[in-house]
Design an enzyme around this catalytic site. Sequence first.
Site, PDB file in Angstrom:
ATOM      1  N   GLY A 114       0.829  -1.193   0.000  1.00 47.60           N
ATOM      2  CA  GLY A 114       0.000   0.000   0.000  1.00 47.60           C
ATOM      3  C   GLY A 114       0.866   1.246   0.000  1.00 47.60           C
ATOM      4  N   CYS A 115       0.321   2.348  -0.491  1.00 44.07           N
ATOM      5  CA  CYS A 115       1.116   3.576  -0.613  1.00 44.07           C
ATOM      6  C   CYS A 115       1.546   4.104   0.750  1.00 44.07           C
ATOM      7  CB  CYS A 115       0.348   4.633  -1.399  1.00 44.07           C
ATOM      8  SG  CYS A 115      -1.314   4.990  -0.783  1.00 44.07           S
ATOM      9  N   TYR A 116       0.594   4.241   1.682  1.00 41.16           N
ATOM     10  CA  TYR A 116       0.948   4.711   3.021  1.00 41.16           C
ATOM     11  C   TYR A 116       1.889   3.717   3.711  1.00 41.16           C
ATOM     12  CZ  TYR A 116      -3.022   8.028   2.819  1.00 41.16           C
ATOM     13  OH  TYR A 116      -3.900   9.036   2.495  1.00 41.16           O
ATOM     14  N   SER A 117       1.590   2.437   3.536  1.00 40.28           N
ATOM     15  CA  SER A 117       2.400   1.399   4.176  1.00 40.28           C
ATOM     16  C   SER A 117       3.848   1.483   3.743  1.00 40.28           C
ATOM     17  CB  SER A 117       1.851   0.018   3.812  1.00 40.28           C
ATOM     18  OG  SER A 117       0.468  -0.051   4.002  1.00 40.28           O
ATOM     19  N   THR A 118       4.076   1.850   2.492  1.00 40.24           N
ATOM     20  CA  THR A 118       5.439   1.901   1.966  1.00 40.24           C
ATOM     21  C   THR A 118       6.315   2.843   2.778  1.00 40.24           C
ATOM     22  OG1 THR A 118       4.717   1.316  -0.269  1.00 40.24           O
ATOM     23  CG2 THR A 118       6.810   2.484  -0.071  1.00 40.24           C
TER      24      THR A 118
END
Length: 309
Positions: A114-118
């Site tokens: 996920g983008c935030y997770s990255t």
Amino acid sequence: MIRTVFIDGAAGTTGLEIGGRLAGRSEFSLVVLEGDRRKDPAARAEALNGSDFAILCLPDDAAREAVSLIEPGSEVRVIDASTAHRTAPGWVYGFPEIVGRDTLASARRVSNPGCYSTGFIALVAPLVRAGLLPADWPYTCNAVSGYSGGGKALIARFEEDSDIAWRGYALALGHKHVPEMQQRCGLSIPPLFSPAVVPAHRGMVTEIPLPLTAMPNAGATEAMREALTEFYAGSEIVRMGTPPDDGELLLRKSRRPSDAMELHVFASPDGSQARLVAVLDNLGKGASGAAVQSLNLMAGLDETAGLRL
């Protein structure tokens, strides 16, 4: 050797960005379904099973359906950009800097982060592994993203309503990125995640505040900088940022597409508090760029081929 790639969901935001990165590349040939065939299960099944690689740019349920269309014994290798398989057994997490490039290169089923997770994982996972951050701390993650991360509906909403200055969401907590953030960092407590969207098309800032004096066994901020610098020393994609002279970071509306990610460790003068910050493109390393990076490795190519760095 030319490999065939089928992007299931090629008309969506992530699919279009992946297609743009692959356009004109001689190593790959795109398998394209025209018109109504894009939603025809039989046509999709044929494209999925007949391709060397399939990249799923679909909602979670549709991604699971796509995987179910793959026949036993099929040689197709899959990259799923949805949330559906990010913590599923048998799937390799598509973050080569964290899981290892060799692991990614040999994978048959890859779940795109996920983008935030990255941003969160890029900062926290190496520091937990190095013993500089505790695995049992209740971390908080604050983040803002450009509105393109919400797909066509949110893009239209922001572009039609110029009065929106900030959109906070996931107010009931339990955001879908939290399980992968916890699992991939080896945390015993789910982080408290506070995401928001701002009126910029693309770009993302993810931040983890650290009250170091209250955290058992936390390392010094300089040790954190050194550990992250060493951890990403071999990466052309993830890099440590230069501390800004004016004491501020800016996310500009005019930000150009990028598949790189920049990390920062900011600290109070006495070292009692710190802010870990990741700056990235939610459509780049946060989505399509990450998928292409994984595809490159799986195809035995330079991981940066076709990326915007």
